[in-house]
Design an enzyme around this catalytic site. Structure first.
Site, PDB file in Angstrom:
ATOM      1  N   ARG A  50       0.714  -1.135   0.054  1.00 27.65           N
ATOM      2  CA  ARG A  50      -0.070  -0.106   0.043  1.00 27.65           C
ATOM      3  C   ARG A  50       0.787   1.189   0.342  1.00 27.65           C
ATOM      4  NH1 ARG A  50      -4.397   0.731   5.267  1.00 27.65           N
ATOM      5  NH2 ARG A  50      -2.688   1.149   6.511  1.00 27.65           N
ATOM      6  N   LYS A 149      -2.595   6.998   1.371  1.00 23.10           N
ATOM      7  CA  LYS A 149      -2.136   7.307   2.644  1.00 23.10           C
ATOM      8  C   LYS A 149      -1.314   8.422   2.814  1.00 23.10           C
ATOM      9  CE  LYS A 149      -2.052   5.073   6.668  1.00 23.10           C
ATOM     10  NZ  LYS A 149      -3.074   5.658   7.611  1.00 23.10           N
TER      11      LYS A 149
HETATM   12  N1  PXG Z   1      -8.717   5.369   7.675  1.00 26.96           N
HETATM   13  C1  PXG Z   1      -8.416   6.099   7.438  1.00 26.96           C
HETATM   14  C2  PXG Z   1      -8.554   7.546   7.189  1.00 26.96           C
HETATM   15  C3  PXG Z   1      -7.365   5.710   8.558  1.00 26.96           C
HETATM   16  O1  PXG Z   1      -6.765   6.872   8.154  1.00 26.96           O
HETATM   17  C4  PXG Z   1      -7.936   3.243   8.827  1.00 26.96           C
HETATM   18  C5  PXG Z   1      -9.331   3.666   7.487  1.00 26.96           C
HETATM   19  C6  PXG Z   1      -7.486   1.650   8.788  1.00 26.96           C
HETATM   20  O2  PXG Z   1      -6.799   1.164   8.046  1.00 26.96           O
HETATM   21  P1  PXG Z   1      -5.975   0.273   8.603  1.00 26.96           P
HETATM   22  O3  PXG Z   1      -4.848  -0.024   7.296  1.00 26.96           O
HETATM   23  O4  PXG Z   1      -4.923   1.110   9.615  1.00 26.96           O
HETATM   24  O5  PXG Z   1      -6.164  -0.653   9.055  1.00 26.96           O
HETATM   25  C7  PXG Z   1      -7.102   4.577   8.913  1.00 26.96           C
HETATM   26  C8  PXG Z   1      -5.271   4.147   9.506  1.00 26.96           C
HETATM   27  C9  PXG Z   1      -4.216   7.302  14.852  1.00 26.96           C
HETATM   28  C10 PXG Z   1      -4.244   6.567  13.437  1.00 26.96           C
HETATM   29  O6  PXG Z   1      -3.397   7.655  15.384  1.00 26.96           O
HETATM   30  C11 PXG Z   1      -4.845   6.012  12.626  1.00 26.96           C
HETATM   31  C12 PXG Z   1      -4.717   5.046  11.622  1.00 26.96           C
HETATM   32  C13 PXG Z   1      -4.022   5.780  10.600  1.00 26.96           C
HETATM   33  C14 PXG Z   1      -3.039   7.431  11.258  1.00 26.96           C
HETATM   34  C15 PXG Z   1      -3.284   7.242  12.693  1.00 26.96           C
HETATM   35  O7  PXG Z   1      -5.329   6.623  15.987  1.00 26.96           O
HETATM   36  N2  PXG Z   1      -6.228   4.608  10.716  1.00 26.96           N
END
Ligand code: PXG
Length: 288
Positions: A50, A149
């Site tokens: 990703r 991301k």
């Molecule tokens: N949507 C968004 C916008 C995210 O940032 C997710 C979904 C979930 O994706 P993953 O790959 O983690 O299952 C994310 C990711 C935090 C933090 O500090 C959380 C994310 C990323 C960076 C920081 O809470 N979530």
């Protein structure tokens, strides 16, 4: 704490980037948030894939190969003596002048932080979260694909502030058509009549690694799972609702905007998915 910075392992006090770094000046860069469970980096290669797609979307040439990044991540964990934790991988456009021009940035900046993460308080896994719908819409994919991301998280941060002002720890972000995109830092799922639904990436969802894991678990448990346009109405009438993310893992949501979802208690399928997720994280992944 030891931080990886551009090929060196340095003390966190020395881990500094320039005020001319375009990651800071313009949010021009990408990141991944990755978990380490019992010495295994969960779905590391999927995160790095990703990451490479994010780089490609921004026409950012990564200075390290997938294997080199994997090695640096594992080494950063080892040097910090971590067995469980949260890893932040960042590559920025690098140091440039005060103009936008990314092609004037000589080389990308790379750093890796391996630390711990504060998840949602335990009681919310047992009792479920109350969430709200936030006024800020998820950015249109034609402006900046939410599948990237990037370091430009202001859209989500505005949503996060609004969720807090609404008394919630997480908030649903709608896309500009009014369909549910995702939450500010988590993907959203509902369960209705035994079928799991989640918005597609085309609706503004990040292709979450935890989301993909739910797809795999659902398939193995023979629970049908579909990507579909979802509205708030679908959540109002759902039997269960849960959120997924690297930090959150799988967390039930039992209220939306003050309305009770399903029975108002964490759902049975949500519970099964969380149990299976927590089993898999201990054995899937790259050993550091
Ligand atoms: N949507 C968004 C916008 C995210 O940032 C997710 C979904 C979930 O994706 P993953 O790959 O983690 O299952 C994310 C990711 C935090 C933090 O500090 C959380 C994310 C990323 C960076 C920081 O809470 N979530």
């Amino acid at each position: 704490m030891i931080v990886y910075l551009d090929g060196n392992y340095v003390d966190s006090a020395e881990a500094k980037v320039s005020v001319f770094d375009h990651g800071l000046l313009y949010g021009d860069g990408i990141f991944e948030g990755i978990r380490l469970y019992e010495g295994n980096v969960f779905r590391l290669m999927e995160h790095l894939e990703r990451f490479e797609y994010s780089a490609k979307a921004l026409m950012l040439d990564l200075p390290l190969s997938r294997q080199e990044l994997a090695d640096a991540i594992c080494e950063t964990c080892r040097r910090n003596g971590l067995r469980d934790g949260y890893i932040r991988l960042v590559v920025t456009r690098g140091i440039g002048d005060l103009g936008l021009a990314p092609w004037l940035c000589a080389k990308p900046t790379t750093f890796i932080i391996a630390s711990t993460i504060q998840m949602y308080p335990k009681e919310h896994y047992e009792n479920g979260l109350s969430i709200v719908t936030v006024p800020t819409r998820r950015i249109n994919p034609a402006a900046l694909p939410p599948t990237v991301k990037s370091l430009n998280y202001l859209n989500n941060i505005l949503g996060k502030i609004e969720a807090k002002q609404g008394g919630a720890l997480e908030g649903i972000m709608l896309n500009d058509q009014g369909f549910i995109a995702e939450c500010t830092a988590d993907n959203l799922f509902i369960v209705h009549k035994g079928v799991i639904f989640t918005p597609s990436a085309a609706q503004g969802a990040l292709k979450g690694i935890t989301r993909e894991t739910i797809f795999d678990i659902a398939q193995d448990m023979q629970i049908p799972c579909r990507e579909q346009n979802l509205t708030r109405y679908d959540v109002w009438c759902a039997d269960e609702c849960f959120l997924t993310g690297t930090g959150a893992e799988v967390i039930p949501a039992v209220k939306l905007d003050g309305r009770v979802i399903g029975s108002g208690k964490p759902g049975e399928i949500t519970g099964k998915l969380l149990t299976e997720f927590r089993r898999r994280v201990k054995k899937e992944g790259v050993r550091i």
